[in-house]
Design a protein around this motif. Structure first.
Motif: not given
Length: 391
Positions: A230-238
């Motif tokens: 739900h945190w932006g950078p983690k979803y960017v990685n995904l």
């Protein structure tokens, strides 16, 4: 007997997040030395904590002082001259409580936990005792990567401004401490460039390798990625992983990729509808049942800094790791010995599937990484680092 004051942003005993777990590890490591008096000062978030019964921290420490905390209005945070992390936590209540304590008692060491409380150095620097800053990340680097990967122009501007403020105040406040601790070697190297000539000690998390309470009879040929998406950078990685040209190989190889952790429901639905062979769970009560099913852990961390504990988690649960280059931040972990490294997301997928066909290498990677962690990620190792700092 050493007297230590430990100031932190909340009660970490539930260890529901990586930051909490790391904080709880450090408190336990300080008290590992029986000849230590530990006074903890922590925010008490009534809106979140009033329905929760806390007892472990009070048992662990010699004295516990709570400071009432209420989240500030989002506009006041956005228009503050401080970065968001500090703006939300800089309160007269915390300043008064800490200075009142230090006026009455003398401590050999004062620990300030995390960047959001680093402003306290201006109020404690003239009191006796070594001042130690516990970093969880180099926040400037994390803030920079967060804004760089924003596509929405309004969000990008907001994150850019917060990055500039973070850069200014992190250097201003952290440089005034006598010593800095970091969670990993890479963060130490970054801090050495950011704030030269400052004593820095690596303080790894504590992992109980031999008591992980995970079953092995449910294991399947599945991959796992854990995180707070739900945190932006983690979803960017995904998204970077999912946009790899060979993402379909998970379905073709019939080895499901499980993406486990908090995420926006819209993102969960999108991933599950558009990527066969990939299953995203959204929030779960525990990641353990998913680790029990998984054979291999994948680390796609190109943006952000929150996979340090996820790597330790994978080692704890005896899962071989395949990681994108740069995501493993412990220099003692060697590619090909403790984990498999990939130069691109396409290679990350290819090497993960290749490793699934190589049980011998899986076993070697697990055994090597667990042997390393038994020493470097032990409570005795962390306690020795702390003793070195405060002696």
């Amino acid at each position: 007997m050493k007297k230590i004051l430990f100031i932190t942003y909340n009660n970490p005993e539930k260890a529901s997040r990586g930051d909490d777990l790391y904080t709880w590890n450090i408190i336990n490591s300080i008290k590992h030395n029986k000849d230590t008096y530990l006074h903890v000062v922590a925010y008490y978030e009534e809106a979140k904590d009033k329905y929760v019964t806390y007892s472990e921290l009070e048992k662990k420490v010699d004295k516990l002082t709570y400071v009432p905390f209420v989240y500030k209005n989002i506009l006041s945070i956005g228009f503050s001259r401080y970065p968001a992390m500090i703006s939300n936590r800089k309160t007269p209540q915390m300043i008064k409580q800490v200075t009142d304590i230090l006026q009455k008692e003398t401590y050999d060491a004062i620990f300030v936990n995390m960047f959001r409380l680093s402003y306290l150095i201006n109020y404690i620097k003239d009191f006796p005792g070594i001042k130690i800053f516990i970093s969880h990340n180099l926040e400037t680097q994390l803030s920079h990567s967060t804004y760089i990967y924003q596509s929405n122009p309004i969000k990008k501007l907001a994150y850019y401004l917060d990055y500039l403020k973070t850069q200014y105040y992190e250097k201003k406040y952290v440089s005034k401490f006598d010593c800095i601790t970091t969670i990993c070697d890479v963060d130490k190297e970054l801090f050495q460039k950011f704030i030269p000539n400052k004593p820095i000690e690596v303080l790894p998390p504590v992992i109980n390798i031999d008591n992980c309470n995970i079953k092995t009879d449910k294991i399947e040929d599945k991959f796992i990625i854990c995180g707070a998406f739900h945190w932006g950078p983690k979803y960017v990685n995904l998204k970077l992983l999912l946009s790899a040209s060979n993402i379909s190989k998970f379905k073709e190889s019939q080895h499901e990729l499980m993406i486990v952790g908090r995420a926006n429901q819209a993102d969960v639905n999108y991933v599950n509808q558009n990527f066969p062979g990939v299953h995203m769970t959204g929030p779960v009560e525990s990641v353990i049942p998913y680790y029990e099913k998984a054979r291999i852990a994948i680390v796609p961390e190109l943006v952000g800094g929150g996979f340090k504990l996820k790597i330790a988690e994978a080692v704890q649960y005896s899962k071989p790791i395949v990681a994108i280059k740069g995501s493993v931040t412990d220099r003692t972990m060697i590619p090909g010995i403790h984990y498999i490294e990939a130069d691109s997301f396409e290679e990350l997928i290819t090497k993960s599937i290749e490793l699934m066909q190589n049980p011998k290498l899986q076993s070697e990677l697990v055994n090597n990484s667990r042997d390393l962690f038994k020493n470097r990620y032990s409570i005795s190792y962390a306690a020795n680092v702390i003793n070195k700092i405060i002696q």
